[in-house]
Structure formats: C-alpha cells, structure tokens
Scaffold this active site. Structure first.
Site, PDB file in Angstrom:
ATOM      1  N   LYS A  51       0.859  -1.183   0.000  1.00 16.46           N
ATOM      2  CA  LYS A  51       0.000   0.000   0.000  1.00 16.46           C
ATOM      3  C   LYS A  51       0.900   1.239   0.000  1.00 16.46           C
ATOM      4  O   LYS A  51       1.839   1.313   0.800  1.00 16.46           O
ATOM      5  CB  LYS A  51      -0.872  -0.051   1.263  1.00 16.46           C
ATOM      6  N   HIS A  93      -0.100   4.521   0.349  1.00 12.93           N
ATOM      7  CA  HIS A  93      -0.626   5.703   1.039  1.00 12.93           C
ATOM      8  C   HIS A  93      -1.008   5.273   2.456  1.00 12.93           C
ATOM      9  O   HIS A  93      -0.820   4.112   2.813  1.00 12.93           O
ATOM     10  CB  HIS A  93      -1.835   6.274   0.292  1.00 12.93           C
TER      11      HIS A  93
END
Ligand SMILES: O=P(O)(O)OC[C@H]1O[C@H](OP(=O)(O)OP(=O)(O)O)[C@H](O)[C@@H]1O
Ligand SMILES: O=C(O)c1cc(=O)[nH]c(=O)[nH]1
Length: 217
Positions: free
Chosen positions: A102, A104
């Site tokens: 991921k 963010h």
C-alpha cells in the site's frame, strides 16, 4: 481417522469447500479436486473452522508468539484461529500481509501486530510449497523466526515431479519446524470410499495421487 477429522471433511463438503472437477493449481498442476477455503463464508462455518485450527494447535503443543495469516485466504483463517484461541484462554497477536504494498496511509505490506518472535503460519493447503516458502522469506526479512505451519488440508504432494519428498517434508527439514494439518489426502480418500457413491471421481483422485503424491506426509 479421528472423529474431528471426519467432522472437518464433512464441514468442507457441506460448504463445497472440498469440491470436485477440473482445477489448475498455483503450481500449474491440473487437479480433479480442490480445497476452496473461501467457501467457509458464513459466521457458523468460520467459527467451526477457527475451533478446528485452534484444537490442532493446542494438541500439537507448538509454542509461538504471533499468528501470521498469508494473503489472501490465510488472512481470515488466521483471524478466526486467533479468536478461537482467545476463547480458550490463549490470547496471541495476529498479523497478515498484503500481496501488493500500500503506497498511502500507513503504507507497507504488513497489517496488524508486529512480526516478532516465533511466528505460527496459518494457511489452507500446501501443494508444492511455493506459498509457504514466500512466507518464510517475509518472516526472515523481519528478523522473526518460524515456529510452525498449520493447514487445513495436506495434499501429500511432491515438491516437484522429480522429487521423492513431499513439499511438507522439505519444509519441515529445511526450516526445522512442524507442519500440522487437520486432515490429509489419505483421510479424504478413506472418507469418500466409505461415504461417496461417486467411484469415477474417486478414481480420478487416486490417479492424480499416483502422479503427484507421496506416501506418508
Ligand atoms: O503449496 P503451493 O503450491 O504454493 O500451493 C498452495 C497455496 O496456493 C494457494 O494460494 P494462492 O496464493 O494461489 O491463493 P489465495 O490468494 O487465494 O490465498 C493456497 O491458498 C496456498 O497458499
Ligand atoms: O495448489 C493450489 O493452488 C491449491 C490447492 C487447493 O486445494 N486449494 C487451493 O486454494 N489452492
């Protein structure tokens, strides 16, 4: 075969988790049967599943610090196992991974508890052992140590066609850890011999086993 193993196979058949047909596996093998843990998709089925994994862990006596459920299907398996163990008085941290990092928010590939200490890996099946080796790399890269692997079904297959050992035997030897399975293919075949009228399917499984299977674990 023990009664809890018969119950587990019946649960898997009732939810079409254990299903029959023509399936391509992660290893590229073409199998006449498949264990699709994603079909344990009701609250009651998941509770029964967690209970079965927790019982197997307790019976094995394996000591560990954290539960790890590898993406994807190992994630709910690890979660329900952690809940079932907590209900039996064994409250352990739980961690899982993303297949894609991921980029963010909190970022990264690991979610949940820190991956520290002795790690108990919870997954659905081992076939050729690729998935479990990937998990070993994750554990190693975090400076943690594997305590063992717990799976629902041991397919009792060779790591590769020219190898006399099973994928599980190789993992146990290479990493010096136990692999605990609730049932293995032998149990499924015995169950079907006693309970199923479908001799054609049974024969296909036996033929598949002759090509890819090992005797013993
Ligand atoms: O022993 P192997 O040959 O590696 O095969 C077994 C693995 O294959 C599947 O994972 P996969 O990543 O295909 O599926 P998932 O994302 O649905 O968990 C399964 O959940 C096991 O982890
Ligand atoms: O080898 C695999 O990819 C595999 C086999 C199986 O029975 N179930 C599953 O989810 N994956």
């Amino acid at each position: 075969m023990q009664q809890y193993q018969r119950d587990f196979i019946q649960l898997a058949l009732d939810h079409q988790v254990l299903c029959f047909g023509d399936f391509i596996l992660k290893s590229g093998r073409q199998s006449p049967y498949f264990f699709n843990a994603g079909r344990f998709h009701t609250g009651a089925a998941l509770a029964a599943l967690g209970h079965a994994y927790a019982e197997a862990i307790i019976a094995s006596g394996t000591e560990f610090d954290v539960i790890f459920g590898p993406a994807y299907k190992g994630i709910p398996l690890g979660a329900v196992t952690a809940v079932a163990l907590a209900q039996k008085g064994i409250d352990k941290p739980f961690c899982y991974n993303r297949k894609e990092a991921k980029d963010h928010g909190e970022g990264g590939t690991l979610v949940g508890a820190p991956l520290n200490g002795k790690v108990l890996i919870i997954d659905d099946v081992i076939t050729a052992g690729t998935a479990v080796r990937e998990v070993m790399q994750i554990i190693d890269s975090h400076g943690a140590e594997a305590a063992g692997v717990v799976i629902g079904l041991n397919r009792q297959e060779k790591a590769s066609e020219d190898c006399e050992f099973s994928a599980i035997q190789q993992v146990e030897r290479q990493y010096n850890i136990p692999v605990i399975s609730i049932v293995q293919l032998d149990n499924v075949i015995s169950f079907l011999e006693q309970e199923s009228q479908d001799s054609e399917t049974l024969q296909k499984i036996v033929n598949y086993r002759q090509r890819y299977g090992v005797s013993g674990q």
